[in-house]
Design a protein around this motif. Structure first.
Motif, short mmCIF file in Angstrom:
data_model
loop_
_atom_site.label_atom_id
_atom_site.label_comp_id
_atom_site.label_asym_id
_atom_site.label_seq_id
_atom_site.Cartn_x
_atom_site.Cartn_y
_atom_site.Cartn_z
N GLU A 29 0.84 -1.19 0.00
CA GLU A 29 0.00 0.00 0.00
C GLU A 29 0.87 1.24 0.00
OE1 GLU A 29 -1.24 -0.67 4.61
OE2 GLU A 29 -2.28 0.95 3.55
N TRP A 79 -5.12 -4.97 -7.22
CA TRP A 79 -5.26 -3.76 -6.42
C TRP A 79 -6.67 -3.74 -5.86
CZ3 TRP A 79 -0.92 -1.87 -5.11
CH2 TRP A 79 0.15 -1.79 -6.01
N TYR A 90 -3.56 6.88 -4.17
CA TYR A 90 -3.30 5.87 -3.15
C TYR A 90 -3.73 4.50 -3.67
CZ TYR A 90 -3.95 3.11 1.12
OH TYR A 90 -3.92 2.11 2.07
N LYS A 92 -3.74 0.13 -2.68
CA LYS A 92 -3.52 -0.96 -1.74
C LYS A 92 -3.91 -2.26 -2.43
CE LYS A 92 -4.58 -2.72 2.89
NZ LYS A 92 -5.30 -2.47 4.17
#
Length: 202
Positions: A29, A79, A90, A92
């Motif tokens: 992340e 993802w 962003y 993760k």
């Protein structure tokens, strides 16, 4: 420098900060793109540049792909979260240990041999920033890859925490690097005593 791959996508590299890491050997992340930061090619990504693309992906029920070195033939994970915030893009996600390249990527990350993320995108709208730099105002995001050489000096993937298998993973990474070096010099063949190097004739 901006690069264009065989798929026609532009690639932009980013090193993630120290607070970003890999946990449990497979969970990644961090920020794949930082708003307002100039990369080595002189481009700056504007805040909100990914918003329309992310909304379109969600509406279509599709995900941004996780690839190895921008190779569409080598997905290495998924993802689970890709979103914008005030800092940047962003992400993760999870490396998949069921995939051979995913296992290699996890070992290389833990050993510190691979520490970069890079986005694959198409420019929809761009303008001019200060000093003639390109201001990327709207981007169509396709994939985020683990890469060897990131472009933006402020962001990289950092492996966090002590893992019981860290030494083993480091040995695996060393073996992979050595195997690649040997392959570059000639070719390997299996023998009873293990891999050996046989140079090509001529």
């Amino acid at each position: 420098m901006m690069e264009t791959g065989v798929s026609g996508l532009e690639h932009k590299f980013c090193r993630l900060g120290e607070e970003i890491g890999v946990t449990d050997g497979t969970v990644i992340e961090g920020y794949a793109s930082l708003f307002g930061d100039r990369d080595q090619g002189g481009d700056v990504v504007a805040e909100g540049a990914y918003a329309r693309s992310l909304a379109a992906l969600e509406a279509a029920g599709r995900r941004v792909k996780m690839l190895w070195q921008h190779d569409p033939a080598q997905p290495i994970g998924v993802w689970d979260e890709v979103r914008e915030d005030a800092r940047g893009l962003y992400v993760k996600g999870r490396l998949l240990p069921e995939v051979a390249r995913g296992r290699e990527a996890a070992a290389l990350l833990q050993a510190g041999a691979i520490d970069g993320l890079s986005i694959g995108y198409r420019t929809v709208k761009a303008g001019k920033a200060d000093a003639g730099r390109r201001l990327l105002q709207e981007l169509e995001l396709w994939e985020v890859s683990l890469v060897t050489f990131p472009m933006l000096p402020g962001a990289r993937v950092g492996a966090k925490g002590d893992s019981p298998g860290a030494e083993v993973l480091a040995e695996v990474a060393d073996a992979l690097v050595e195997a690649r070096r040997m392959l570059a010099a000639g070719r390997m063949e299996e023998r009873p005593g293990g891999p050996s190097l046989k140079r090509r004739a001529g």
